[in-house]
Design an enzyme around this catalytic site. Structure first.
Site, PDB file in Angstrom:
ATOM      1  N   ARG A  70      43.321  28.610   4.627  1.00 17.61           N
ATOM      2  CA  ARG A  70      42.873  27.557   5.550  1.00 17.61           C
ATOM      3  C   ARG A  70      43.886  26.408   5.573  1.00 17.61           C
ATOM      4  O   ARG A  70      44.180  25.839   6.615  1.00 17.61           O
ATOM      5  CB  ARG A  70      41.487  27.044   5.146  1.00 17.61           C
ATOM      6  N   LYS A 129      35.834  33.448   2.729  1.00 13.72           N
ATOM      7  CA  LYS A 129      34.537  34.086   2.466  1.00 13.72           C
ATOM      8  C   LYS A 129      33.816  34.407   3.787  1.00 13.72           C
ATOM      9  O   LYS A 129      33.326  35.512   3.973  1.00 13.72           O
ATOM     10  CB  LYS A 129      33.671  33.182   1.573  1.00 13.72           C
ATOM     11  N   THR A 130      33.783  33.419   4.683  1.00 10.45           N
ATOM     12  CA  THR A 130      33.124  33.639   5.974  1.00 10.45           C
ATOM     13  C   THR A 130      33.875  34.691   6.783  1.00 10.45           C
ATOM     14  O   THR A 130      33.269  35.573   7.403  1.00 10.45           O
ATOM     15  CB  THR A 130      33.078  32.326   6.797  1.00 10.45           C
ATOM     16  N   ASP A 177      26.072  30.461   3.844  1.00 18.77           N
ATOM     17  CA  ASP A 177      27.131  29.721   3.171  1.00 18.77           C
ATOM     18  C   ASP A 177      26.506  28.691   2.216  1.00 18.77           C
ATOM     19  O   ASP A 177      25.355  28.278   2.431  1.00 18.77           O
ATOM     20  CB  ASP A 177      27.991  29.019   4.238  1.00 18.77           C
ATOM     21  N   THR A 237      30.812  28.031  -3.589  1.00 21.64           N
ATOM     22  CA  THR A 237      31.956  27.537  -4.343  1.00 21.64           C
ATOM     23  C   THR A 237      31.534  27.337  -5.808  1.00 21.64           C
ATOM     24  O   THR A 237      32.357  27.025  -6.653  1.00 21.64           O
ATOM     25  CB  THR A 237      32.435  26.184  -3.771  1.00 21.64           C
TER      26      THR A 237
END
Ligand code: ADE
Length: 357
Positions: free
Chosen positions: A236, A83-84, A128, A177
């Protein structure tokens, strides 16, 4: 809504920025840390999420043609899916700066006011964990998002003055999330709301090969695929595992990764062929062995495992649910028949065993 502000709210803007660092793209340049080094910067290098990428490319082109900032965007989905990274790519493709922060850093009104007032026209503000914004911060955001102004009140009781402060047009990108925990009014102010999907094994293989190339790690296609299969659909995790496997290959072999070495190394790390680690397996085993396979409440599970509820909900569960190993019911979590099979257990045998006690 009016916000009571004192002069310090404005004076402290620069200091706040230092304390709660907001990040510009140049700070995201290579060598800052591992994740930033391998973060793709453009759509061409960003692997996966193809439906979302197609939508975004159109939106970006239209915004550029209209010479207007992008609509506000909300990305939701499990952690580690990019997302980032995607927010950084959007900034790069729009040719604008991005300021990155997270909701827990915006505790006081002055935190969010400071950031909003520091924005330049067209810039992107990335927040975030936006579901964790408090009510006051949310209400400051509403007119800022909708009409680009802050409504502020200064002074006390009789001397109170209302000030409408215009803001430059900016784009807010929120990431969460837990989309369900966002308030309705905040969610309604996003023009684009998109869920990020887990990556396929092929996509993760590509991510792994790209990362290996950047880090000068030698890996063949089967080796990349072997790591991809155990990466829980999450870049990740794939990027974390490649480093561990690379260490193993270097110490035990000649540094080059193939599928045999990848599998051997991941076995050593106790990451099974589904990508589950010991915490995931303990969670399933606990429900089976202590609670007859469930349903059992998440708080009970967390207390028994000595983990916190948020880690279980945000990190462990999304993949277990998506993989069909765990089920969420109104009365709590249940291990599915596939979950039993994954642990090498027979659901009928387990149940009759349990009924003996
Ligand atoms: N590294 C992390 N996420 C990635 C992605 N989506 N594409 C390429 N490299 C990545």
């Amino acid at each position: 809504m009016s916000i009571i502000a004192d002069d310090n709210d404005f004076k402290n803007t620069t200091i706040r920025e230092k304390k709660n660092p907001v990040t510009k793209p140049e700070i995201l340049e290579p060598d800052k840390n591992f994740e930033n080094t391998i973060r793709p910067k453009t759509f061409d290098t960003y692997i996966g999420q193809s439906a979302l990428k197609d939508t975004l490319k159109i939106t970006i082109e239209a915004a550029k043609k209209r010479e207007l900032p992008l609509d506000h965007l909300l990305f939701y989905g499990p952690p580690g899916l990019g997302k980032t990274t995607l927010a950084g790519v959007i900034a790069q493709e729009m040719g604008v700066d991005i300021k990155i922060t997270s909701a827990p850093a915006l505790e006081r009104p002055r935190d969010i006011i400071g950031i909003l007032m520091s924005l330049q026209g067209g810039e992107i503000l990335f927040i975030d964990e936006i579901h964790r914004l408090n009510k006051v911060a949310e209400e400051i955001l509403y007119p800022a998002m909708e009409d680009f102004y802050l409504d502020m009140t200064t002074g006390k009781s009789q001397t109170v003055k209302t000030l409408r402060v215009p803001l430059p047009k900016f784009t807010l990108i929120g990431a969460t999330t837990k989309a369900g925990e966002l308030s309705g009014p905040l969610r309604d102010r996003f023009g684009i709301i998109h869920r990020l999907e887990f990556y396929t094994h092929d996509e993760l293989s590509q991510v792994i090969k790209r990362t290996a190339e950047i880090l000068n790690i030698e890996i063949d296609s089967d080796g990349a695929y072997a790591i991809a299969k155990r990466s829980r659909g999450t870049p990740r995790i794939a990027n974390r595992l490649i480093k561990r496997v690379s260490d193993y290959a270097l110490v035990k072999y000649n540094g080059k990764i193939n599928s045999k070495i990848a599998n051997e190394s991941l076995d050593t790390l106790q990451i099974d062929n589904f990508g589950l680690d010991t915490t995931d397996r303990n969670l399933l085993k606990l429900i089976i062995e202590k609670y007859d396979g469930g349903p059992v409440g998440i708080e009970t599970i967390a207390a028994a495992l000595g983990e916190d509820v948020r880690t279980l909900e945000d990190v462990c569960e999304p993949f277990l649910l998506q993989a069909g190993l765990l089920q969420r019911t109104p009365r709590g979590r249940k291990v599915s028949p596939a979950g039993y099979r994954h642990l090498g257990l027979n659901i009928q045998a387990e149940m009759s065993q349990q009924s003996l006690f």
